[in-house]
Design an enzyme around this catalytic site. Structure first.
Site, short mmCIF file in Angstrom:
data_model
loop_
_atom_site.label_atom_id
_atom_site.label_comp_id
_atom_site.label_asym_id
_atom_site.label_seq_id
_atom_site.Cartn_x
_atom_site.Cartn_y
_atom_site.Cartn_z
CE LYS A 1 41.41 9.56 116.23
NZ LYS A 1 40.11 9.71 116.89
CD GLN B 1 37.40 12.21 116.77
OE1 GLN B 1 38.07 11.45 116.08
NE2 GLN B 1 37.67 12.44 118.04
CG ASP C 1 37.02 4.57 118.38
OD1 ASP C 1 38.23 4.66 118.63
OD2 ASP C 1 36.29 5.54 118.08
#
Ligand code: NDP
Length: 282
Positions: free
Chosen positions: A53, A97, A120
């Site tokens: 990422k 994460q 997200d």
């Protein structure tokens, strides 16, 4: 029938080229989109995803910072970091994460992320907005699947779609987005009585199970579109999806490979959300 490959890598690189231009335009106006990625603990797969990422951000000119925290980090410390990032003008998007270690409540962590930085799309308000079709950041993996279908000219209207898996991050939002695209949607899970019979009916199959090569060619209807979200590392080191590619590709009309299908699309949608978040701050 030999399926056409839905090349997520190619579609991703086209979208990333566009994003790169948008980032440059934003920079010319004095705004550089910024993403903060937070990793707690030492999960090997998570470490790989986080590095990918950060690297992808760099490639299109998005500022990124990775916060690598020890597995022993307390929930309070993590929440303090999120609060700091919520108030940091350099940061337009925050991603924690998952999974986080067991002693941390992931719901409390997601709740703490400012809605306008929830790139997200996991915040309960983002999920609610998605369900009612309001403006929000869409969760990256299901959004990536939808964009891949769209860019490949696959019309979902009136199609029977079967989603295998009902997680909050993939299966459920996937089903919702397919519904919004006017598909008729069935969601299957571990208690589904006859999975093979459900899949056999489907014009579009989305496999998001986390079980290597579980969906086989013989389960599919001739000409089905197959999207394989799964990423599974086998003991021999091979990376495979939730679909048995060789047998499925003989029956499907379109299929995503693993790797190179949904994976790159997920990161691309994260970049897209981060750029959108920055535009809203202008
Ligand atoms: P979860 O483990 O959270 O969910 C798996 C789902 O599959 C559950 O709903 C479970 O049902 C269902 N399931 C498990 N076994 C069966 C079975 N035998 N028959 C039918 N359904 C079953 O996984 P995720 O949704 O997080 O991820 C799914 C896969 O996608 C994984 O391989 C993951 O690595 C991959 N992934 C890939 C991404 C990408 O970018 N390509 C991003 C995110 C995930 P129940 O709810 O009843 O337990």
């Amino acid at each position: 029938m030999t399926a056409t490959v839905l090349d997520g890598k190619q579609v991703s690189s086209e979208i990333r080229e566009e994003l790169k231009k948008e980032v440059q335009q934003l920079k010319d106006q004095g705004v550089q989109p910024g993403l903060a990625v937070v990793l707690v603990g030492e999960d090997a797969a998570s470490k790989v995803y986080v590095s990918k990422k950060a690297k992808s951000c760099e490639e299109i000119g998005v500022y990124s910072e990775v916060h690598r925290l020890a597995a022993t980090t307390s929930q309070e410390e993590l929440l303090q970091l999120i609060d700091k990032l919520n108030n940091d003008d350099k940061i337009n998007g925050i991603l924690v994460q998952l999974p986080v270690p067991d002693h941390i409540d992931d719901k409390a962590v997601i709740d703490a992320i400012a809605l306008e930085k929830d790139v997200d799309g996991f915040h309960p308000s983002s999920v609610g907005n998605m369900v009612i079709g309001d403006d929000c950041f869409l969760p990256c993996t299901p959004h990536g699947c939808m964009v891949l279908l769209e860019k490949s000219g696959i019309d979902l209207k009136g199609k029977k779609a079967v989603v295998v898996g009902r997680s909050n991050i993939v299966g459920k939002p996937m089903a919702m987005l397919l519904l919004q695209a006017h598909a008729t949607v069935t969601i299957c899970h571990s208690r589904t009585k006859d999975l093979a019979a459900e899949v056999k009916e489907a014009d579009v199959v989305i496999a998001a199970v986390g079980r290597p090569e579980m969906v086989t060619g013989e389960m599919l209807k001739e000409g089905a579109v197959v999207i394989d979200v799964g990423i599974n590392r086998l003991d021999d080191g091979r990376l495979v999806g939730d679909v048995h590619y060789e047998s499925a590709a003989k029956v499907a009309s379109y299929i995503t490979p693993v790797p190179g299908g949904v994976g790159p699309m997920t990161i691309t949608m994260l970049l897209k959300n981060t750029v959108e978040a920055a535009k809203k701050c202008k």
